[in-house]
Design an enzyme around this catalytic site. Sequence first.
Site, short mmCIF file in Angstrom:
data_model
loop_
_atom_site.label_atom_id
_atom_site.label_comp_id
_atom_site.label_asym_id
_atom_site.label_seq_id
_atom_site.Cartn_x
_atom_site.Cartn_y
_atom_site.Cartn_z
N ASN A 107 0.83 -1.20 0.00
CA ASN A 107 0.00 0.00 0.00
C ASN A 107 0.87 1.25 0.00
O ASN A 107 1.95 1.28 0.57
CB ASN A 107 -0.96 0.00 1.19
N PHE A 111 -1.77 8.23 4.25
CA PHE A 111 -2.57 8.87 5.32
C PHE A 111 -3.85 9.52 4.76
O PHE A 111 -4.22 10.63 5.15
CB PHE A 111 -1.75 9.94 6.06
N SER A 171 5.39 5.27 8.81
CA SER A 171 4.79 4.95 7.52
C SER A 171 5.75 5.35 6.40
O SER A 171 6.31 6.46 6.43
CB SER A 171 3.46 5.68 7.33
N ASN A 173 4.85 6.02 3.39
CA ASN A 173 4.05 6.58 2.31
C ASN A 173 3.77 8.08 2.40
O ASN A 173 3.07 8.63 1.57
CB ASN A 173 2.73 5.82 2.22
N THR A 174 4.30 8.74 3.43
CA THR A 174 4.26 10.20 3.53
C THR A 174 5.69 10.70 3.38
O THR A 174 6.57 10.28 4.14
CB THR A 174 3.67 10.66 4.87
N LYS A 213 5.01 3.83 17.17
CA LYS A 213 5.07 2.77 16.15
C LYS A 213 6.31 2.97 15.29
O LYS A 213 6.50 4.04 14.70
CB LYS A 213 3.81 2.78 15.29
N ASN A 242 5.76 -1.21 11.60
CA ASN A 242 5.01 -0.77 10.43
C ASN A 242 5.40 -1.65 9.23
O ASN A 242 6.06 -2.67 9.40
CB ASN A 242 5.32 0.71 10.15
#
Length: 342
Positions: A107, A111, A171, A173-174, A213, A242
């Site tokens: 993925n 966010f 994460s 993805n940011t 996390k 994560n």
Amino acid sequence: MIEFFARKTLQALPAEMAHDLAIKALGGPLSAFTRAKQIQHPVELMGIRFPNPVGLAAGFDKNGDALHGLSKQGFGFLEIGTITPKPQAGNDKPRLFRLAADEAIINRMGFNNKGIDHLVQRVKHSGYQGVLGINIGKNKTTPNERAVDDYVHCFAKAHTLCDYITVNISSPNTPDLRELQNDQAFVDLLSGIKAKQLACAEIDQKYTPVVVKISPDQNHEQLQFMVQQIKDIGFDGIICTNTTIDRPNTLHSDAELIQQAGGLSGKPLLEKSNQTLKWVRQCAGKNFPIFAVGGIIDKEDARQKFELGADLIQVYTGFVLKGNHLIKQINQQLTSENKTRP
């Protein structure tokens, strides 16, 4: 049986469409057809009584829209989010990919969420009575040097509505989010959040534990630094881990899927996530609270997490693939062994 066929039907649809439909179904009356008994295997941690140690990881229900149905799946606790101060659309679609041959998902959602105010209202009106965690992050447009403002804003809005807060700085993805795990930026961020936690506790007469996390992509030296700072600053626990940006050479799915950018979850994450868990437990000591997530597809995967020192576990991809049967299997195994940890 109905839950099984519903899950198989959703798995035949494009990944993000299936996810959105699942959230809508779990948020409405159809969730009654997928309910499962909550097995009691209580764990006391951070001053919280968890009915059983199997929770839902953040990312599945980002906005608190499906608490009604998720509360009926047998989980010992739920974690919703990641939520940011302002609503944001996330990354461009497609951004969610199934690797069926590997029991995995990639993925790069970014966010995507409806903002903290929406989540607050959903929690208030949900009637949910179980253990709840809220996972908080920063908006994409917020520069890292101002990131603490986003985290403390979300903390102040959410902390009276939940049992614990998770700080998501891992994460992939940011853009640049993981830079917040490094050196002084990490210390400054955690210090600011800790100050807000203590201030809110005094004002609202409610101390809400905060856990961090972390990524599975840190080396041992980086992890040692992070764990020491988490403990020294006074945080209450760690979530390991994560998703990973690595692509193991054992993947069997089509190359086009494997090469998609984003975080890899599911079975291929298990080994790397377990190594991180092992290191973190060694660094943190015997009694520091640790949640383990990453690669749990069956009860044996869960057993490994507990053997490596996890106090609680969380599932996401395993829940997508196996449904509430996975939660039941893990808890039945724990009950038969009559222990939560070796």
